[in-house]
Design a protein around this motif. Structure first.
Motif, PDB file in Angstrom:
ATOM      1  N   ALA A   1      77.003  15.222  71.069  1.00 20.50           N
ATOM      2  CA  ALA A   1      76.698  16.073  72.222  1.00 20.50           C
ATOM      3  C   ALA A   1      77.982  16.327  73.016  1.00 20.50           C
ATOM      4  O   ALA A   1      78.838  15.446  73.121  1.00 20.50           O
ATOM      5  N   PRO A   2      78.122  17.526  73.585  1.00 22.73           N
ATOM      6  CA  PRO A   2      79.369  17.877  74.279  1.00 22.73           C
ATOM      7  C   PRO A   2      79.793  16.878  75.357  1.00 22.73           C
ATOM      8  O   PRO A   2      80.987  16.594  75.485  1.00 22.73           O
ATOM      9  N   ASP A   3      78.850  16.334  76.116  1.00 19.99           N
ATOM     10  CA  ASP A   3      79.222  15.367  77.158  1.00 19.99           C
ATOM     11  C   ASP A   3      79.895  14.136  76.563  1.00 19.99           C
ATOM     12  O   ASP A   3      80.881  13.618  77.100  1.00 19.99           O
ATOM     13  N   LEU A   4      79.321  13.661  75.467  1.00 28.39           N
ATOM     14  CA  LEU A   4      79.883  12.482  74.818  1.00 28.39           C
ATOM     15  C   LEU A   4      81.247  12.801  74.218  1.00 28.39           C
ATOM     16  O   LEU A   4      82.206  12.023  74.347  1.00 28.39           O
ATOM     17  N   ILE A   5      81.339  13.952  73.574  1.00 26.08           N
ATOM     18  CA  ILE A   5      82.615  14.352  72.955  1.00 26.08           C
ATOM     19  C   ILE A   5      83.698  14.476  74.029  1.00 26.08           C
ATOM     20  O   ILE A   5      84.830  14.010  73.856  1.00 26.08           O
TER      21      ILE A   5
ATOM     22  N   ALA B   1      70.252  17.934  65.360  1.00 27.19           N
ATOM     23  CA  ALA B   1      70.959  18.849  66.249  1.00 27.19           C
ATOM     24  C   ALA B   1      72.211  18.147  66.761  1.00 27.19           C
ATOM     25  O   ALA B   1      72.164  16.987  67.162  1.00 27.19           O
ATOM     26  N   ALA B   2      73.331  18.866  66.736  1.00 27.86           N
ATOM     27  CA  ALA B   2      74.590  18.263  67.169  1.00 27.86           C
ATOM     28  C   ALA B   2      74.529  17.866  68.638  1.00 27.86           C
ATOM     29  O   ALA B   2      75.244  16.982  69.078  1.00 27.86           O
ATOM     30  N   ASP B   3      73.680  18.514  69.410  1.00 23.88           N
ATOM     31  CA  ASP B   3      73.612  18.237  70.846  1.00 23.88           C
ATOM     32  C   ASP B   3      72.697  17.066  71.193  1.00 23.88           C
ATOM     33  O   ASP B   3      72.504  16.754  72.372  1.00 23.88           O
ATOM     34  N   ASP B   4      72.126  16.417  70.185  1.00 26.49           N
ATOM     35  CA  ASP B   4      71.238  15.280  70.451  1.00 26.49           C
ATOM     36  C   ASP B   4      72.026  14.148  71.108  1.00 26.49           C
ATOM     37  O   ASP B   4      72.946  13.587  70.490  1.00 26.49           O
ATOM     38  N   PRO B   5      71.696  13.785  72.362  1.00 25.24           N
ATOM     39  CA  PRO B   5      72.508  12.781  73.058  1.00 25.24           C
ATOM     40  C   PRO B   5      72.306  11.364  72.542  1.00 25.24           C
ATOM     41  O   PRO B   5      73.000  10.450  72.977  1.00 25.24           O
TER      42      PRO B   5
ATOM     43  N   CYS C   1      70.115   3.977  74.276  1.00 26.46           N
ATOM     44  CA  CYS C   1      70.872   3.340  73.195  1.00 26.46           C
ATOM     45  C   CYS C   1      71.457   4.427  72.313  1.00 26.46           C
ATOM     46  O   CYS C   1      70.726   5.288  71.827  1.00 26.46           O
ATOM     47  N   LEU C   2      72.750   4.414  72.134  1.00 24.83           N
ATOM     48  CA  LEU C   2      73.407   5.419  71.306  1.00 24.83           C
ATOM     49  C   LEU C   2      73.501   4.920  69.868  1.00 24.83           C
ATOM     50  O   LEU C   2      73.933   3.790  69.620  1.00 24.83           O
TER      51      LEU C   2
END
Lengths: 369, 369
Positions: A238-242, A209-213, A188-189
């Protein structure tokens, strides 16, 4: 000749608008508002440097904006001490919420928010066929524990939480939000809308943390930075989401002049500090006015104050109606029992004086019904 | 911690970008372009009155734009002799195409376009799960009869046709388009992209009733009006279709400064006439340069000229590569056999001189491979 064949989803949607704009109301009433205090815009305006930057960039408007918003994105990364890969810039939080919902929510997918929270988010969820579940506010605060428990219960893909909250102005410490996230169900996001965080006390922004998915944070130049009409928001995640935003976003959707303005606004943190001070003063003034009229102003970490009118929704609506009639544009919460309130944005001398003059008359009129 | 649960459609999409922006290329090459002639922007710029209007409006950017774009929409209605109910204003044609596709195209729905036509339209179709069918260009022109026949064959909900065409610059008379529409199958909507129509000869715009439910026309301030970076487009169509955009559009998505600029640009038709004259002159100059270098410029009704390099796609790509290396930003068609060409936007003295200097070297280099 037949009509176009809309999708079943499109056929099912109303041709709605989440908010009626103040210009529409001005056209209906045949007169401009004396005080524009209904959309939580910043009457204090953007940084003069941002205005200058936009004026300089106006002649360059024949060029498309940079589809990567490279310079702004990199400046934001430095500002937040994250990587540029953690940030996507978009057409306001409204635009970014639309992209986010589209990425996650298909027909029948479940989403959780608070009853009475941001209508534009709900509009996007409905627009992509999602099923919205709500939990009530708790003491006029969004209730992270209840939101995340509901998300687990309904297997939500997405849960919305604004901190500080709109329309109530209430807030949690960033630490409390992060602690509550332990109960966020797997897969769940959390979309944490921090649109008003520049107006809030230190410690309100979530220290994650910015990378927290599990989390995407929404920020904007519309509120503290005073650039609502520029349509510049950004998401931190997180980079993948971005990166996934690149699958659906309008790559050339950013206004070039707005990009230049936002960059200049970001660099003028002194102006932001000045605005923050003026917001604090205006909140105090709205609080005083409310109390002088026998009403209860709710504590606020935003650029507005939500005022408890002390009776039911019909009464608050009558108060609001009279304020609007008198040329003071304000709005009010949608859901019970928050709709016992009216919501008043921070203003300068002119706007605050207009509100002070109008409120006693509005109350008298509402009480006389 | 698990990743967000994207929709199956979102998972299937590449994180693509329809076009790489010139700023990205400038960052990659470590130097700015000497001539920006690749995105069909108007080097001649917007009306000075539009620039002034934007500079005046910059200080008002603390206010959201009017979500109805009332003033602009009403001025456009007068300009086109249609009703305001026939017009919706949006974030460029790109944004409006996204909304349109979303309204009509769900997973597996069929759409028709020309092979090599506008990639951003294709991006939207893929983004909503549509199946794209293509027909080839005929003599470097879009082929309405073939498009509509294919639409009937595959039961398309939507068919895309640009007139004038991008990337070829070719065009049909508006009368021919309307005549061809007799073959448009029932229940298939034609989206007629008239982005370049202000650059075209009289008679290119489709002379159709705005209330015709078979058709929606797309217009923009990005090309002839020179405001690509402002992101202001509009659609003209039947009231029911126009109203349907309200189901999905980002109601507060318009930049307030851009709204003011577009309104001023529309009112300055003298400036547009001046730009039209400069486009005609620049096209003639590009034609001359092409011929002097042994190449064949294709006739154009747009603010660019597509030049047949006389060999295959690899050769044209080598020519383009060298032009870009020399600081002349140009683009080229994607599909065979149109990819034997490079596409050069109209420019002023500086840009045209840079192109003239770079082309012979680019050809020599490409021929030497």
């Amino acid at each position: 000749m037949t009509d176009p064949r809309y999708t079943p989803l499109a056929q099912s949607l109303p041709a709605t608008v989440p908010f009626v704009g103040p210009e529409t109301q001005e056209r209906q009433r045949g007169a401009p508002f004396a005080a524009r205090l209904g959309a939580n815009e910043s009457v204090f305006g953007p940084s003069p440097r941002a205005v200058e930057a936009m004026q300089r960039a106006a002649g360059d408007v024949w060029m498309y904006g940079d589809p990567e918003s490279h310079d702004l994105r990199h400046a934001l990364a430095v500002h937040h001490a994250v990587a540029p890969e953690n940030i996507v810039v978009g057409e306001g939080i409204d635009g970014l919420l639309g992209y986010l919902v589209r990425l996650l929510v298909g027909s029948g997918d479940t989403v959780v928010t608070s009853d009475g929270a941001y209508p534009t988010f709900n509009y996007h969820v409905a627009g992509f066929g999602g099923i919205l579940h709500t939990v009530p506010y708790r003491d006029d605060h969004e209730d992270p524990a209840a939101l995340f428990a509901k998300a687990a219960e309904v297997n939500a893909k997405l849960v919305y939480l604004a901190n500080p909250d709109n329309p109530m102005g209430s807030w949690h410490s960033g630490h409390d939000i992060v602690a509550a996230m332990d109960a966020l169900p797997e897969g769940c996001l959390l979309v944490l809308d921090e649109a008003y965080v520049e107006c809030a006390p230190e410690g309100t922004a979530a220290p994650v943390a910015a990378d927290d998915p599990r989390l995407v944070r929404m920020r904007t130049f519309s509120k503290g930075y005073g650039m609502a009409g520029a349509r510049v928001g950004y998401a931190i995640g997180a980079p993948d989401l971005i990166l996934a935003f690149n699958k659906v976003r309008n790559h050339f959707g950013m206004n070039r002049v707005a990009q230049a303005g936002a960059l200049a606004a970001l660099k003028d943190q002194e102006w932001l500090a000045l605005v923050q001070q003026r917001i604090i003063e205006a909140r105090a003034r709205i609080n005083r006015t409310a109390r002088e009229n026998g009403l209860i102003p709710l504590p606020s970490a935003s650029n507005f104050v939500t005022i408890d009118c002390g009776r039911d929704g019909a009464f608050a609506k009558a108060v609001l109606g009279s304020l609007v009639e008198q040329g003071v544009f304000v709005r009010m919460p949608f859901a019970t029992p928050q709709n016992r309130c009216v919501r008043v944005s921070c203003g300068g001398e002119v706007e605050m004086a207009a509100f002070e003059a109008a409120l006693p008359k509005a109350l008298a009129k509402a009480r006389a019904v």
